[in-house]
Scaffold this active site. Sequence first.
Site, PDB file in Angstrom:
ATOM      1  N   GLY A  11     111.903  74.730  44.862  1.00  0.00           N
ATOM      2  CA  GLY A  11     112.927  75.755  45.106  1.00  0.00           C
ATOM      3  C   GLY A  11     113.020  76.723  43.937  1.00  0.00           C
ATOM      4  N   ALA A  22     108.979  84.137  28.687  1.00  0.00           N
ATOM      5  CA  ALA A  22     108.892  83.456  27.384  1.00  0.00           C
ATOM      6  C   ALA A  22     107.520  82.804  27.204  1.00  0.00           C
ATOM      7  CB  ALA A  22     109.996  82.405  27.290  1.00  0.00           C
ATOM      8  N   VAL A  23     106.964  82.257  28.274  1.00  0.00           N
ATOM      9  CA  VAL A  23     105.639  81.623  28.176  1.00  0.00           C
ATOM     10  C   VAL A  23     104.597  82.683  27.807  1.00  0.00           C
ATOM     11  CG1 VAL A  23     103.817  80.492  29.532  1.00  0.00           C
ATOM     12  CG2 VAL A  23     106.179  79.702  29.732  1.00  0.00           C
ATOM     13  N   ARG A  72     106.476  74.824  48.369  1.00  0.00           N
ATOM     14  CA  ARG A  72     106.377  73.362  48.372  1.00  0.00           C
ATOM     15  C   ARG A  72     105.040  73.080  49.066  1.00  0.00           C
ATOM     16  NH1 ARG A  72     111.710  71.919  46.943  1.00  0.00           N
ATOM     17  NH2 ARG A  72     113.314  73.232  47.834  1.00  0.00           N
ATOM     18  N   CYS A  73     104.150  72.332  48.403  1.00  0.00           N
ATOM     19  CA  CYS A  73     102.775  72.227  48.900  1.00  0.00           C
ATOM     20  C   CYS A  73     102.396  70.776  49.226  1.00  0.00           C
ATOM     21  CB  CYS A  73     101.831  72.795  47.833  1.00  0.00           C
ATOM     22  SG  CYS A  73     100.104  72.654  48.246  1.00  0.00           S
ATOM     23  N   ASP A 103     111.940  67.821  40.399  1.00  0.00           N
ATOM     24  CA  ASP A 103     111.356  66.485  40.464  1.00  0.00           C
ATOM     25  C   ASP A 103     109.948  66.449  41.092  1.00  0.00           C
ATOM     26  OD1 ASP A 103     112.116  63.895  39.811  1.00  0.00           O
ATOM     27  OD2 ASP A 103     112.258  63.382  41.939  1.00  0.00           O
ATOM     28  N   GLY A 104     109.797  67.099  42.237  1.00  0.00           N
ATOM     29  CA  GLY A 104     108.518  67.118  42.948  1.00  0.00           C
ATOM     30  C   GLY A 104     107.435  67.803  42.116  1.00  0.00           C
ATOM     31  N   THR A 126     115.513  73.694  38.371  1.00  0.00           N
ATOM     32  CA  THR A 126     116.156  73.383  39.657  1.00  0.00           C
ATOM     33  C   THR A 126     117.643  73.657  39.523  1.00  0.00           C
ATOM     34  OG1 THR A 126     116.882  71.587  41.129  1.00  0.00           O
ATOM     35  CG2 THR A 126     116.141  70.909  38.955  1.00  0.00           C
ATOM     36  N   ASP A 128     119.796  72.033  40.996  1.00  0.00           N
ATOM     37  CA  ASP A 128     120.510  70.770  41.230  1.00  0.00           C
ATOM     38  C   ASP A 128     120.926  70.030  39.948  1.00  0.00           C
ATOM     39  OD1 ASP A 128     120.088  71.329  43.855  1.00  0.00           O
ATOM     40  OD2 ASP A 128     118.606  69.762  44.207  1.00  0.00           O
ATOM     41  N   ASP A 130     119.409  67.746  38.396  1.00  0.00           N
ATOM     42  CA  ASP A 130     119.220  66.299  38.550  1.00  0.00           C
ATOM     43  C   ASP A 130     117.967  65.782  37.848  1.00  0.00           C
ATOM     44  OD1 ASP A 130     117.510  67.612  40.241  1.00  0.00           O
ATOM     45  OD2 ASP A 130     117.827  66.297  41.957  1.00  0.00           O
ATOM     46  N   ARG A 172     120.684  68.165  47.243  1.00  0.00           N
ATOM     47  CA  ARG A 172     120.154  67.256  48.263  1.00  0.00           C
ATOM     48  C   ARG A 172     120.445  65.800  47.920  1.00  0.00           C
ATOM     49  NH1 ARG A 172     114.556  69.338  49.594  1.00  0.00           N
ATOM     50  NH2 ARG A 172     114.537  69.270  47.331  1.00  0.00           N
ATOM     51  N   GLU A 188     140.749  70.420  45.918  1.00  0.00           N
ATOM     52  CA  GLU A 188     141.642  69.298  46.217  1.00  0.00           C
ATOM     53  C   GLU A 188     140.857  67.993  46.312  1.00  0.00           C
ATOM     54  OE1 GLU A 188     142.264  72.397  47.212  1.00  0.00           O
ATOM     55  OE2 GLU A 188     144.201  72.448  46.204  1.00  0.00           O
ATOM     56  N   HIS A 253     121.707  79.285  50.661  1.00  0.00           N
ATOM     57  CA  HIS A 253     120.777  79.824  49.663  1.00  0.00           C
ATOM     58  C   HIS A 253     121.347  80.933  48.786  1.00  0.00           C
ATOM     59  CE1 HIS A 253     118.027  77.416  52.057  1.00  0.00           C
ATOM     60  NE2 HIS A 253     117.226  77.434  51.007  1.00  0.00           N
ATOM     61  N   ARG A 256     120.931  79.942  45.273  1.00  0.00           N
ATOM     62  CA  ARG A 256     119.643  79.940  44.562  1.00  0.00           C
ATOM     63  C   ARG A 256     119.260  81.327  44.051  1.00  0.00           C
ATOM     64  NH1 ARG A 256     116.149  75.936  47.533  1.00  0.00           N
ATOM     65  NH2 ARG A 256     114.630  77.588  47.765  1.00  0.00           N
TER      66      ARG A 256
HETATM   67  O1  F6P Z   1     116.106  71.423  45.117  1.00  0.00           O
HETATM   68  C1  F6P Z   1     116.843  72.578  45.164  1.00  0.00           C
HETATM   69  C2  F6P Z   1     117.430  72.802  46.524  1.00  0.00           C
HETATM   70  O2  F6P Z   1     118.125  74.024  46.483  1.00  0.00           O
HETATM   71  C3  F6P Z   1     118.337  71.680  47.042  1.00  0.00           C
HETATM   72  O3  F6P Z   1     119.629  71.720  46.502  1.00  0.00           O
HETATM   73  C4  F6P Z   1     118.302  71.945  48.524  1.00  0.00           C
HETATM   74  O4  F6P Z   1     118.579  70.768  49.243  1.00  0.00           O
HETATM   75  C5  F6P Z   1     116.878  72.342  48.727  1.00  0.00           C
HETATM   76  O5  F6P Z   1     116.437  72.917  47.521  1.00  0.00           O
HETATM   77  C6  F6P Z   1     116.657  73.322  49.851  1.00  0.00           C
HETATM   78  O6  F6P Z   1     115.298  73.560  49.965  1.00  0.00           O
HETATM   79  P1  F6P Z   1     114.644  74.657  50.903  1.00  0.00           P
HETATM   80  O7  F6P Z   1     114.959  76.003  50.318  1.00  0.00           O
HETATM   81  O8  F6P Z   1     113.192  74.362  50.860  1.00  0.00           O
HETATM   82  O9  F6P Z   1     115.261  74.493  52.245  1.00  0.00           O
END
Ligand code: F6P
Length: 323
Positions: A11, A22-23, A72-73, A103-104, A126, A128, A130, A172, A188, A253, A256
């Site tokens: 994502g 920066a890279v 995503r591949c 993570d992926g 990411t 997230d 996480d 997710r 709340e 989205h 994002r």
């Molecule tokens: O991993 C980032 C993320 O935004 C998650 O929070 C969400 O579940 C997922 O990607 C959505 O992915 P896509 O844009 O491929 O539907």
Amino acid sequence: MKKIGVLTSGGDTPGMNAAIRAVVKAGMHYDAEVVGIYKGYYGLIHDLIKPLDGNAVYNIIHRGGTILKSARCDEFKTAEGRVKAFETIDRHNIEGLVVIGGDGTLTGARLLGKEHDLPIIGLPGTIDNDLYGTDYTIGYDTAVNTVVAAVDKIRDTAHSHDRLFIVEVMGRDAGFIALRSGIATGAEKILIPEARTFIEDLYDSLEKGRSHDEGAGIIIVAEGDDFGGAMEVEKKIKKRFPDFDIRVSILGHIQRGGAPSAYDRVLASGLGYQAVKALVEGRRGMMVGSINRKIEFTPFEQTIKYNSPINVELHSIAEILAL
Ligand code: F6P
């Protein structure tokens, strides 16, 4: 290290462009040529590679998304796919890689690096948040601020119409966005996958809330919560409180996209530079993160194996403050 490849995968997140910039600039500093790999690992398999210079990264630090595009591949998840990817790397004489993603992305980097003896450094990208091995991932701060701006607006309607809004935010498998934005907006109730919510507790809080604002309020739900998202939570509440005027808002989205916050730009810039420096110094197979404001390198094995701990105390504090 004469030639470094950089890619963004998974994502997209606000701040990826600042990291790419920066890279490239750090590559110029260390006399290493930098090439951009388009569409993440798909671009490695299908040879989508172009040189990146100062001009290519001019005027992008403030832009959301990723100039390298992302994907995503599934093919890269196979050993054959990774062989093809490495053939491209070899053909272009790329000696090291910087991969930016979640993570992926880091899981793929670990396998590619091990199977083909390739130096790779990962950057945590990411929304997230996480990933184990960094306090903040690139994009998280911006995403939280986007949620806060949206929920502040939703609250105006919630209050004006005595409505209960159930707002679903991304995450997710993790509740970082939900927890932080929930506290910042005075939600709340905050439902996250890391802390189980008992339905009776949720009903109790709503019963208490009814007395001071006629059922108006905000519940923030992480998309990966135990109930299965905002729509499911709504069904449950509607059954128990048929008189409540409830609306569901799934932010999706918008979280994002957009210009990265100053925090994300600075984080991405620092980590992007550190990734190139690490490759030049001979490091490999690690993610570079920032912990307690210090640069830390964590082996891919660990970032993949461990979960980033959520601050459960903060979740309890949120409950108290919502009373
Ligand atoms: O991993 C980032 C993320 O935004 C998650 O929070 C969400 O579940 C997922 O990607 C959505 O992915 P896509 O844009 O491929 O539907």
